[in-house]
Each structure stands twice: as C-alpha cells, then as structure tokens.
Design a protein around this motif. Sequence first.
Motif, mmCIF file in Angstrom:
data_model
loop_
_atom_site.group_PDB
_atom_site.id
_atom_site.type_symbol
_atom_site.label_atom_id
_atom_site.label_comp_id
_atom_site.label_asym_id
_atom_site.label_seq_id
_atom_site.Cartn_x
_atom_site.Cartn_y
_atom_site.Cartn_z
ATOM 1 N N THR A 219 0.862 -1.199 0.000
ATOM 2 C CA THR A 219 0.000 0.000 0.000
ATOM 3 C C THR A 219 0.897 1.249 0.000
ATOM 4 O O THR A 219 2.039 1.184 -0.441
ATOM 5 C CB THR A 219 -0.945 -0.009 1.216
ATOM 6 O OG1 THR A 219 -0.161 0.007 2.406
ATOM 7 C CG2 THR A 219 -1.844 -1.245 1.210
ATOM 8 N N ASP A 220 0.365 2.343 0.501
ATOM 9 C CA ASP A 220 1.142 3.589 0.539
ATOM 10 C C ASP A 220 2.333 3.429 1.493
ATOM 11 O O ASP A 220 2.136 3.233 2.704
ATOM 12 C CB ASP A 220 0.196 4.709 1.018
ATOM 13 C CG ASP A 220 0.928 6.019 1.221
ATOM 14 O OD1 ASP A 220 2.119 6.102 0.864
ATOM 15 O OD2 ASP A 220 0.284 6.946 1.734
ATOM 16 N N ARG A 223 2.594 5.085 5.022
ATOM 17 C CA ARG A 223 1.808 4.656 6.192
ATOM 18 C C ARG A 223 2.558 3.567 6.944
ATOM 19 O O ARG A 223 2.245 2.373 6.828
ATOM 20 C CB ARG A 223 0.431 4.163 5.771
ATOM 21 C CG ARG A 223 -0.453 5.230 5.222
ATOM 22 C CD ARG A 223 -1.914 4.872 5.367
ATOM 23 N NE ARG A 223 -2.407 5.060 6.727
ATOM 24 C CZ ARG A 223 -3.637 4.774 7.125
ATOM 25 N NH1 ARG A 223 -4.499 4.286 6.266
ATOM 26 N NH2 ARG A 223 -4.006 4.977 8.380
ATOM 27 N N PRO A 232 -4.262 7.923 -0.838
ATOM 28 C CA PRO A 232 -4.966 6.895 -1.621
ATOM 29 C C PRO A 232 -4.647 6.940 -3.107
ATOM 30 O O PRO A 232 -4.676 5.906 -3.783
ATOM 31 C CB PRO A 232 -6.447 7.203 -1.358
ATOM 32 C CG PRO A 232 -6.487 8.578 -0.801
ATOM 33 C CD PRO A 232 -5.194 8.807 -0.124
ATOM 34 N N CYS A 235 -2.140 4.434 -4.060
ATOM 35 C CA CYS A 235 -2.300 3.093 -3.478
ATOM 36 C C CYS A 235 -3.110 2.188 -4.410
ATOM 37 O O CYS A 235 -4.215 2.526 -4.830
ATOM 38 C CB CYS A 235 -3.003 3.220 -2.124
ATOM 39 S SG CYS A 235 -3.385 1.620 -1.411
ATOM 40 N N ILE A 237 -4.570 -0.589 -3.706
ATOM 41 C CA ILE A 237 -5.821 -1.051 -3.072
ATOM 42 C C ILE A 237 -6.927 -0.033 -3.326
ATOM 43 O O ILE A 237 -8.055 -0.390 -3.660
ATOM 44 C CB ILE A 237 -5.594 -1.240 -1.547
ATOM 45 C CG1 ILE A 237 -4.667 -2.418 -1.296
ATOM 46 C CG2 ILE A 237 -6.916 -1.420 -0.807
ATOM 47 C CD1 ILE A 237 -5.234 -3.775 -1.656
ATOM 48 N N PHE A 238 -6.576 1.240 -3.202
ATOM 49 C CA PHE A 238 -7.602 2.263 -3.451
ATOM 50 C C PHE A 238 -8.061 2.224 -4.909
ATOM 51 O O PHE A 238 -9.256 2.353 -5.191
ATOM 52 C CB PHE A 238 -7.065 3.665 -3.097
ATOM 53 C CG PHE A 238 -8.110 4.720 -3.294
ATOM 54 C CD1 PHE A 238 -9.200 4.803 -2.441
ATOM 55 C CD2 PHE A 238 -8.021 5.607 -4.355
ATOM 56 C CE1 PHE A 238 -10.193 5.754 -2.639
ATOM 57 C CE2 PHE A 238 -9.006 6.563 -4.557
ATOM 58 C CZ PHE A 238 -10.091 6.646 -3.697
ATOM 59 N N CYS A 256 -8.690 7.448 4.662
ATOM 60 C CA CYS A 256 -7.268 7.117 4.504
ATOM 61 C C CYS A 256 -6.424 8.362 4.786
ATOM 62 O O CYS A 256 -5.456 8.302 5.558
ATOM 63 C CB CYS A 256 -7.031 6.587 3.091
ATOM 64 S SG CYS A 256 -5.296 6.383 2.657
ATOM 65 N N ILE A 261 -9.047 5.138 8.861
ATOM 66 C CA ILE A 261 -9.085 3.702 8.530
ATOM 67 C C ILE A 261 -7.645 3.203 8.370
ATOM 68 O O ILE A 261 -6.781 3.929 7.847
ATOM 69 C CB ILE A 261 -9.909 3.442 7.247
ATOM 70 C CG1 ILE A 261 -10.107 1.935 7.024
ATOM 71 C CG2 ILE A 261 -9.260 4.046 6.006
ATOM 72 C CD1 ILE A 261 -11.101 1.595 5.906
ATOM 73 N N GLY A 262 -7.385 1.996 8.851
ATOM 74 C CA GLY A 262 -6.062 1.397 8.681
ATOM 75 C C GLY A 262 -6.051 0.534 7.421
ATOM 76 O O GLY A 262 -7.104 0.157 6.891
ATOM 77 N N CYS A 263 -4.844 0.191 6.969
ATOM 78 C CA CYS A 263 -4.738 -0.573 5.721
ATOM 79 C C CYS A 263 -5.337 -1.972 5.852
ATOM 80 O O CYS A 263 -5.901 -2.496 4.887
ATOM 81 C CB CYS A 263 -3.277 -0.656 5.292
ATOM 82 S SG CYS A 263 -2.637 0.948 4.785
ATOM 83 N N CYS A 266 -9.027 -1.624 5.471
ATOM 84 C CA CYS A 266 -9.293 -1.190 4.103
ATOM 85 C C CYS A 266 -9.181 -2.378 3.137
ATOM 86 O O CYS A 266 -9.998 -2.550 2.237
ATOM 87 C CB CYS A 266 -8.280 -0.108 3.753
ATOM 88 S SG CYS A 266 -8.633 0.741 2.214
HETATM 89 FE FE1 SF4 Z 1 -4.350 2.245 0.653
HETATM 90 FE FE2 SF4 Z 1 -6.526 1.867 2.061
HETATM 91 FE FE3 SF4 Z 1 -4.133 1.894 3.271
HETATM 92 FE FE4 SF4 Z 1 -5.177 4.119 2.305
HETATM 93 S S1 SF4 Z 1 -5.998 2.888 3.965
HETATM 94 S S2 SF4 Z 1 -3.060 3.432 2.022
HETATM 95 S S3 SF4 Z 1 -6.243 3.388 0.485
HETATM 96 S S4 SF4 Z 1 -4.890 0.400 1.792
#
Ligand code: SF4
Length: 324
Positions: A219-220, A223, A232, A235, A237-238, A256, A261-263, A266
């Motif tokens: 992911t990012d 983070r 996002p 990322c 996932i986003f 995000c 919200i945590g990864c 998510c």
């Molecule tokens: Fe990616 Fe979701 Fe984590 Fe944000 S919260 S970095 S969108 S996985």
Amino acid sequence: MKKRVFSGFRPTGKQHIGNYLGTIQNCVSLQEEYDCIYCVVDIHALTTLENTDILQQDIHEMVLDWLAAGIDPEKSILFIQSHVPQVMELHTLFGMVTPLSWLLRVPTFKEKVKMQPRNVNYGLVGYPVLMTADIALYKGEVVPVGEDQLPHLELAREIVRRFNSLFGPVFPEPEAKLTSFPLISGLDGTNKMSKSYNNYIEIASPPQQILERVMTAVTDPARRYRSDPGHPEICGIFSLHKFFTLDQVEQIASDCRSARIGCVDCKKLLAGNIASNLAPFREKRAALAAKPNYVTEVLTDGAARAEVIAKETITEVKQKMKLI
Ligand code: SF4
C-alpha cells in the motif's frame, strides 16, 4: 448488417482482475453491437513458449472464465486458432507480399529478441503476418485495440492493402476500435496486474483466497504506522476500490487521508467487495465446469462456424492469386 469484430487472445490460463475489468468486459459488451469472432491464439503462444505441457489446461481455464463472464457462444464465435488450419495457408501467402523490412522494424520484435535471445525463432518476426491472417481470414472489419497496439494494426492494414492492390480486392482494411482499457494496479504496488509479476488476483478465486491475496498487497509506503495519514491516489488497493466499492470511494479516500481507517481494514473491505461482486461469476463458472464437455463443445462448434468463413476466403484468395 452488423460489422464483424475480430480479436485474438493468448491462452494465459485462469484470468485475473486486470483481464476481467479490461479485455473481458469489453468483449462482452461488444457482442451487443457487433458480429464478434474471438480466437484463442495458440500458435502465437508458441513464439514465446518453450514448454507446452500446460497449454491445453490454460486454454480450458481461460475459455471457462470467458464463458462464465458473459461471452455468449450463441452470439459470438469462440474458437482456437490452430483448429482452423486455413490461417496457416493465408499466413504463408501473406508472407509472399510482405516486405521483410516492414517486419524487422516492428518494435515488439526487437523487444522479444532482447527478452529471449536464445529463442529468436521465425515466428517472432512473422508474428504480424500471422496476426494479419487471423483478422483477414474472417474479413474482420473492426479490431479492438489499446493505443500501444495501434502500430500492429497499421501493419495489418498495410499488408491487406498491398495484397488487394496486387491481386484485386478481397479484404476489408481492418479499422481500429480504440479502447482505453483501465490500468489495473498489481498487488506489488509498482506494476500493472499481470501473471508475469505474480501480483494478480484470479477472478475464479474463492473468497478466502481473494482475502489472502489482497492482504499481501503493498500500500502507501508513507503509512508505516496506523496513525500515519495515507495517500490513496498512489495506493493500488484504493484503485481497486474504485471498481469494487463504488458507493464508498470518497469516504475511503477521506478516511485514509485522515488515518481514520487502517490498511488492514481497508484491505478486508476490498476483499469482501471483490468476493461479493464476483459471486455470480463464480456460481456460473462452477455450473459450466460441472458439464464435462461444455468447453470442448463450444470450441468445436466455434471452429466449425469459423471454418465455413475461412474456406470461402481462402478459395477467393487462391483464385485471385491464380493458384487455382
Ligand atoms: Fe491504501 Fe486503504 Fe491503506 Fe489508504 S488505507 S493506504 S487506500 S490500503
């Protein structure tokens, strides 16, 4: 009368989400507007495959995915390239009207030579001629392509044009239907989703396997801790949420960025949405897989229908070339 679309696909086994959101959904929707011919190009695959042990299995799994995703054998012709042998004849005949210099300047030929220096076979250089034969044999008028494939189609148009000018009009010049396939990020966070990078999720995967694959995604990198705000827009996932979590995309982006919200959560949300979105597909696939000869019957029927067109074309070609 509907225009005829021709499109060929290498047999790559079970399809992933990148294939599904790009090519497969596009092919399904084209069936409404066009007379579609979809071909599994097994001979093309031989230009890069040195081991064919799983070729038949790859064809079967890919075709099963396509049928379950909505390619309708009542509307479209779906068949295997080598099962209609006239394509090899037309390939040879086109080879006689195609200057070698046209083929040697194709950028993908040069790339392939670099990628497999120990296997620079004739098929690699003749690939665009065979591709032209694929389209022209069925008098394909429209070919869906991404921007990167436009030069190949232009070469096919040149070959067809040259044949028509030398021997008289036989073939329509295939038009490109420029299609912007969405770029689906892979789970590695750097490359597009592809089997070569092992960064994919198969659409036929059961929910638990989808979850396991999604949890491995990068992911990012900013983070490092749960409390770090995310980005996002960078990322993967986003980017998948944009397809599978349509109604909450803005909320996820905002959560995000503010670290609400945590990864892990998510990813769980995404995995659940992919699994539920693809549930009807999985059910249909299981039902089709339960019919022992279904895929074979579809492909046999498709080849028989394709061969009717192929025989007419090849007779016309031979007559024009004074071979008969
Ligand atoms: Fe990616 Fe979701 Fe984590 Fe944000 S919260 S970095 S969108 S996985």
